[in-house]
Design a protein around this motif. Structure first.
Motif, mmCIF file in Angstrom:
data_model
loop_
_atom_site.group_PDB
_atom_site.id
_atom_site.type_symbol
_atom_site.label_atom_id
_atom_site.label_comp_id
_atom_site.label_asym_id
_atom_site.label_seq_id
_atom_site.Cartn_x
_atom_site.Cartn_y
_atom_site.Cartn_z
ATOM 1 N N LEU A 48 0.855 -1.187 0.000
ATOM 2 C CA LEU A 48 0.000 0.000 0.000
ATOM 3 C C LEU A 48 0.888 1.232 0.000
ATOM 4 N N VAL A 49 0.922 1.939 -1.141
ATOM 5 C CA VAL A 49 1.744 3.137 -1.307
ATOM 6 C C VAL A 49 0.985 4.330 -0.717
ATOM 7 N N ASP A 50 1.705 5.220 -0.036
ATOM 8 C CA ASP A 50 1.126 6.369 0.666
ATOM 9 C C ASP A 50 0.166 5.935 1.768
ATOM 10 N N SER A 51 0.508 4.818 2.406
ATOM 11 C CA SER A 51 -0.316 4.287 3.486
ATOM 12 C C SER A 51 -0.315 5.241 4.682
ATOM 13 N N GLN A 52 -1.312 5.061 5.520
ATOM 14 C CA GLN A 52 -1.417 5.856 6.741
ATOM 15 C C GLN A 52 -1.387 4.935 7.946
ATOM 16 N N ASN A 53 -0.945 5.480 9.068
ATOM 17 C CA ASN A 53 -0.902 4.742 10.321
ATOM 18 C C ASN A 53 -2.285 4.149 10.606
ATOM 19 N N GLY A 54 -2.348 2.833 10.797
ATOM 20 C CA GLY A 54 -3.616 2.176 11.098
ATOM 21 C C GLY A 54 -4.272 1.498 9.914
ATOM 22 N N ASP A 55 -3.810 1.753 8.685
ATOM 23 C CA ASP A 55 -4.330 1.012 7.525
ATOM 24 C C ASP A 55 -3.961 -0.461 7.692
ATOM 25 N N ILE A 56 -4.825 -1.344 7.218
ATOM 26 C CA ILE A 56 -4.598 -2.783 7.309
ATOM 27 C C ILE A 56 -4.465 -3.342 5.898
ATOM 28 N N ILE A 57 -3.516 -4.254 5.696
ATOM 29 C CA ILE A 57 -3.318 -4.884 4.381
ATOM 30 C C ILE A 57 -3.222 -6.391 4.540
ATOM 31 N N TRP A 58 -3.588 -7.108 3.470
ATOM 32 C CA TRP A 58 -3.433 -8.559 3.430
ATOM 33 C C TRP A 58 -3.524 -9.019 1.983
#
Length: 115
Positions: A48-58
């Motif tokens: 995830l590019v330009d992610s923010q604190n607390g974003d979740i990925i899988w």
């Protein structure tokens, strides 16, 4: 009939021939399904590019052509931390497909097209 797959995940940091095979722009961020070779074997992972604190990925994977999907490598992104999951081995069977997924801090969930 599903394809039997090893579900061991590995860190893709040292992968070579890295490239993005699917992507989606979501709320100002770019969700990517990436692939690369690790020790001569192709793997896929979510970034995830330009992610923010607390974003979740899988990463989601199907081994039966899309009838059922399983989630792997879920992680919550921390400020200044890693913005990608560990990687799953790919397979050339048309029954095996993968998607990148995210749940943003807004609560909205997004995914890439299957690859």
């Amino acid at each position: 009939m599903s394809v039997s797959m090893t579900q061991t995940m590995v860190d893709p940091t040292n992968a070579v021939n890295k490239r993005t095979v699917q992507s989606a722009v979501v709320e100002g961020r770019t969700l990517e399904l990436r692939v690369g070779d690790i020790d001569g074997v192709q793997y896929a992972w979510t970034r995830l590019v330009d992610s923010q604190n607390g974003d979740i990925i899988w990463i989601n994977q199907t081994t039966d052509g899309g009838n059922t999907w399983n989630s792997f490598g879920k992680r919550t992104i921390q400020a200044g931390g890693r913005n990608y999951t560990d990687a799953l081995r790919t397979n050339s069977s048309n029954k095996v497909k993968m998607q990148a997924w995210t749940q943003l801090t807004s609560g909205n969930k997004y995914n890439t097209a299957a690859w």
